[in-house]
Scaffold this motif. Structure first.
Motif, PDB file in Angstrom:
ATOM      1  N   LYS A 156       0.709  -1.267   0.071  1.00  0.00           N
ATOM      2  CA  LYS A 156       0.029   0.087  -0.028  1.00  0.00           C
ATOM      3  C   LYS A 156       1.074   1.220  -0.026  1.00  0.00           C
ATOM      4  O   LYS A 156       1.871   1.317   0.454  1.00  0.00           O
ATOM      5  N   THR A 157       0.545   2.382  -0.497  1.00  0.00           N
ATOM      6  CA  THR A 157       1.189   3.440  -0.700  1.00  0.00           C
ATOM      7  C   THR A 157       0.230   4.885  -0.124  1.00  0.00           C
ATOM      8  O   THR A 157      -0.898   4.643  -0.209  1.00  0.00           O
ATOM      9  N   PHE A 158       1.114   6.033  -0.027  1.00  0.00           N
ATOM     10  CA  PHE A 158       0.551   7.163   0.480  1.00  0.00           C
ATOM     11  C   PHE A 158      -0.454   7.034   1.618  1.00  0.00           C
ATOM     12  O   PHE A 158      -1.620   7.710   1.692  1.00  0.00           O
ATOM     13  N   ILE A 159      -0.323   6.320   2.514  1.00  0.00           N
ATOM     14  CA  ILE A 159      -0.931   5.855   3.699  1.00  0.00           C
ATOM     15  C   ILE A 159      -0.682   6.806   4.730  1.00  0.00           C
ATOM     16  O   ILE A 159       0.334   6.886   5.653  1.00  0.00           O
ATOM     17  N   THR A 160      -1.714   7.621   5.169  1.00  0.00           N
ATOM     18  CA  THR A 160      -1.203   8.950   6.321  1.00  0.00           C
ATOM     19  C   THR A 160      -1.490   7.879   7.613  1.00  0.00           C
ATOM     20  O   THR A 160      -2.284   7.029   7.854  1.00  0.00           O
ATOM     21  N   ASN A 161      -0.671   8.272   8.465  1.00  0.00           N
ATOM     22  CA  ASN A 161      -0.073   7.455   9.565  1.00  0.00           C
ATOM     23  C   ASN A 161       0.567   5.962   9.209  1.00  0.00           C
ATOM     24  O   ASN A 161       0.435   5.326  10.117  1.00  0.00           O
ATOM     25  N   GLY A 162       0.937   5.946   8.185  1.00  0.00           N
ATOM     26  CA  GLY A 162       1.390   4.798   7.594  1.00  0.00           C
ATOM     27  C   GLY A 162       2.526   4.212   8.437  1.00  0.00           C
ATOM     28  O   GLY A 162       3.164   2.955   8.058  1.00  0.00           O
ATOM     29  N   VAL A 163       3.428   5.187   9.253  1.00  0.00           N
ATOM     30  CA  VAL A 163       4.670   4.560   9.776  1.00  0.00           C
ATOM     31  C   VAL A 163       4.667   4.378  11.175  1.00  0.00           C
ATOM     32  O   VAL A 163       5.299   3.533  11.704  1.00  0.00           O
TER      33      VAL A 163
END
Length: 388
Positions: A156-163
């Motif tokens: 998945k990409t461009f995920i807000t809070n993804g890290v």
């Protein structure tokens, strides 16, 4: 402020939340913008104050308030000039948590919704993929059932809070050969083996940890399926209406902030012996900008009212995001111009505001995709219906 939508209780909440942001958030914004890390203590404070629980049931620690408290929450977040911080907050509260609340069973709500409301856990919503973009039905991430587990593979990409989030709400294909009917929704703990994430370097939203996430043979219990298997696509489409309205509200709020700031600047800045707010060309430009903001704002409030009353607002929310985000970009561009050279300086708010605003027509469905959705509704008479 329109009394058609906001009561004295709403306005008291606005003042309280505005004061909270000025005291607890604004002093840290520049650091978070620079580091790209929002410190954990602020999530706890949001939770302690009940801000994450505005729209959620009382039995899980929420306040179960009407939608206009959410509107105020979104508007005031836009007016502290950090689109990244605002996105981290609303993506948690109105993307990840919406799915947990609507599709999660009682166990999932106890384990994820309750601590999300308290600020103990942070969530992210994982739909967009590197090769898919706005083509949700074309996603490649798979969830193959093996006994009492699912095995997740994909990215998945461009995920807000993804890290830095604690859990992920993930859309994946449980039937890879099917398109719409083959998709399901899962909740997955961040520390599950096989999950890795990479922070993305962005033009704006610098405070937000936007990430690309990889799933390599991630094994999760079958009970982490949310809702029914194969119903993921209608669940996503149903909640897209809220997400698009959220982004429309964000857009009118940041545009309003830009206009207000530009007006204040014009009352103080002098040229040729008078303040800028006395020049007719500039006054008329502000009149146009303020009118555009007000039109979008009133439209968004009316959609919020319909959604609050149980209406299905896919068409209207799509129109809101399409027009409001375009308007915000144009108004903020003009507001920067009104500041002249100072508009281009980082110590003034317009440079960051311009960068942050540009994501509006891209995230949550590009303007091009929204135009096609609207065209299908108004030309082809397509009817989008709620998930049953």
């Amino acid at each position: 402020m329109s009394n058609m939508y906001f009561t004295e209780e709403h306005e008291a909440f606005r003042e309280s939340f505005r004061d909270f942001l000025q005291k607890e958030v604004v002093p840290h914004i520049d650091k978070w913008e620079e580091t790209g890390i929002i410190e954990r203590f602020i999530w706890d404070k949001f939770g302690e104050m009940g801000y994450f629980g505005i729209s959620y049931p009382e039995e899980y620690g929420g306040l179960d308030l009407d939608i206009f408290y959410m509107v105020i929450f979104l508007e005031e977040l836009q007016k502290i000039n950090s689109g990244g911080f605002a996105a981290a907050m609303w993506a948690h509260a109105y993307l990840a948590m919406t799915h947990i609340n609507k599709e999660g069973d009682e166990r999932i709500k106890q384990e994820y919704l309750t601590p999300s409301i308290s600020g103990e856990k942070i969530g992210c919503l994982c739909i967009t993929e590197p090769f898919g973009g706005s083509d949700v039905a074309g996603m490649r991430t798979t969830a193959i059932k093996e006994g009492d587990h699912y095995i997740i593979n994909g990215s998945k990409t461009f995920i807000t809070n993804g890290v830095y989030s604690d859990y992920l709400v993930v859309a994946a294909k449980t039937d890879p050969d099917s398109k719409h009917a083959g998709m399901s929704i899962f909740v997955i703990d961040r520390d599950t083996p096989g999950i890795s994430s990479t922070k993305l370097d962005k033009l704006g939203w610098r405070a937000s940890d936007t990430g690309e996430i990889a799933f390599d043979n991630v094994k999760i219990p079958a009970e982490n399926l949310m809702g029914e298997e194969g119903k993921g696509f209608p669940y996503i489409m149903q909640h897209f209406a809220l997400e698009r309205l959220v982004m429309g509200i964000n857009a009118h709020a940041r545009a309003e902030y830009a206009v207000d700031y530009a007006i204040q600047y014009m009352t103080e800045r002098q040229a040729f012996g008078k303040t800028l707010d006395k020049f007719q060309a500039l006054r008329h430009k502000v009149a146009e900008m303020a009118s555009q903001v007000e039109m979008c704002k009133e439209f968004n409030y009316s959609i919020a009212k319909r959604l609050n009353d149980g209406g299905y607002v896919v068409k209207e929310a799509s129109m809101s995001k399409l027009l409001s985000t375009k308007m915000a970009d144009e108004v903020i561009y003009e507001a920067l111009q009104l500041l002249g050279g100072y508009g281009y300086m980082e110590e003034y708010p317009m440079a960051r505001l311009l960068r942050d605003s540009r994501l509006g027509p891209i995230g949550g469905g590009t303007s091009e995709i929204l135009k096609e959705i609207i065209a299908k509704i108004v030309i082809d008479k397509k009817e989008y219906k709620p998930a049953t």
